[in-house]
Write an enzyme that holds these catalytic residues in place. Structure first.
Site, PDB file in Angstrom:
ATOM      1  N   CYS A  85       0.898  -1.254   0.033  1.00 19.10           N
ATOM      2  CA  CYS A  85      -0.053   0.112   0.114  1.00 19.10           C
ATOM      3  C   CYS A  85       0.859   1.083  -0.028  1.00 19.10           C
ATOM      4  O   CYS A  85       2.014   1.361   0.601  1.00 19.10           O
ATOM      5  CB  CYS A  85      -0.859  -0.162   1.273  1.00 19.10           C
ATOM      6  SG  CYS A  85      -2.027   1.369   1.355  1.00 19.10           S
ATOM      7  N   HIS A 126      -8.956  -4.071  -2.029  1.00 17.69           N
ATOM      8  CA  HIS A 126      -7.981  -3.454  -1.130  1.00 17.69           C
ATOM      9  C   HIS A 126      -8.511  -2.095  -0.900  1.00 17.69           C
ATOM     10  O   HIS A 126      -8.461  -1.851   0.367  1.00 17.69           O
ATOM     11  CB  HIS A 126      -6.898  -3.278  -2.139  1.00 17.69           C
ATOM     12  CG  HIS A 126      -5.596  -2.705  -1.219  1.00 17.69           C
ATOM     13  ND1 HIS A 126      -4.487  -3.382  -0.772  1.00 17.69           N
ATOM     14  CD2 HIS A 126      -5.262  -1.318  -1.020  1.00 17.69           C
ATOM     15  CE1 HIS A 126      -3.560  -2.330  -0.039  1.00 17.69           C
ATOM     16  NE2 HIS A 126      -4.145  -1.339  -0.435  1.00 17.69           N
ATOM     17  N   GLU A 127      -8.937  -1.187  -1.739  1.00 15.22           N
ATOM     18  CA  GLU A 127      -9.312   0.112  -1.532  1.00 15.22           C
ATOM     19  C   GLU A 127     -10.609   0.261  -0.459  1.00 15.22           C
ATOM     20  O   GLU A 127     -10.611   1.001   0.680  1.00 15.22           O
ATOM     21  CB  GLU A 127      -9.504   1.031  -2.580  1.00 15.22           C
ATOM     22  CG  GLU A 127      -8.485   0.880  -3.635  1.00 15.22           C
ATOM     23  CD  GLU A 127      -6.995   1.490  -2.829  1.00 15.22           C
ATOM     24  OE1 GLU A 127      -7.025   2.002  -1.898  1.00 15.22           O
ATOM     25  OE2 GLU A 127      -5.899   0.896  -3.279  1.00 15.22           O
ATOM     26  N   HIS A 130      -9.895  -0.088   3.179  1.00 13.36           N
ATOM     27  CA  HIS A 130      -9.522   1.115   3.937  1.00 13.36           C
ATOM     28  C   HIS A 130     -10.566   1.809   4.964  1.00 13.36           C
ATOM     29  O   HIS A 130     -10.348   2.357   5.650  1.00 13.36           O
ATOM     30  CB  HIS A 130      -8.750   2.045   3.049  1.00 13.36           C
ATOM     31  CG  HIS A 130      -7.665   1.893   2.687  1.00 13.36           C
ATOM     32  ND1 HIS A 130      -6.744   2.420   3.516  1.00 13.36           N
ATOM     33  CD2 HIS A 130      -7.047   1.423   1.626  1.00 13.36           C
ATOM     34  CE1 HIS A 130      -5.406   2.007   2.758  1.00 13.36           C
ATOM     35  NE2 HIS A 130      -5.666   1.554   1.495  1.00 13.36           N
TER      36      HIS A 130
END
Length: 136
Positions: A85, A126-127, A130
């Protein structure tokens, strides 16, 4: 406007809130920042530029697009991988899915539904992670 990348784990571990039309500038800033970092980054979440809102941007080949308040509604094909990241040092193991379906709003806050596979699906997962404050 290109923004500085947040690298503070304590900030990144805070949960994100749903975005509203008042957050349109965040979308512009995220797209600008992703463009400025495209040589080393394929996606960003708003918390990476210091905004705790549920907005992500994704680079898929030559295209970049935003997803506002995205929710994964279906997933299949679980696999294990390692990811890095831009906000964190090193890489970490994680579980992802080969195929996902996502409900979201586009940059104009129109409702959308998309089906994604492969690397684009991995970026989106993945995003979205967050938002929960779970460090990748």
């Amino acid at each position: 406007m290109v923004k500085k990348i947040v690298k503070d784990p304590l900030f990144l571990q805070q949960k994100s809130e749903p975005a509203t039309t008042a957050d349109k500038q965040v979308i512009v800033d995220l797209l600008d920042t992703l463009e400025a970092n495209k040589e080393r980054c394929v996606g960003m979440a708003a918390n990476m530029i210091g905004v705790k809102k549920q907005i992500i941007v994704v680079a898929a080949g030559p295209f970049m697009f935003a997803m506002v308040n995205p929710v994964i509604t279906a997933k299949k094909g679980e696999y294990k991988t390692e990811e890095s990241c831009l906000s964190l040092e090193g890489s970490r193991p994680c579980t992802r899915y080969e195929e996902i379906e996502v409900d979201y709003l586009d940059e104009n806050f129109n409702k959308k539904h998309g089906k994604y596979t492969g690397f684009t699906a991995q970026i989106i997962q993945h995003e979205i992670q967050h938002f929960s404050g779970d460090l990748i």
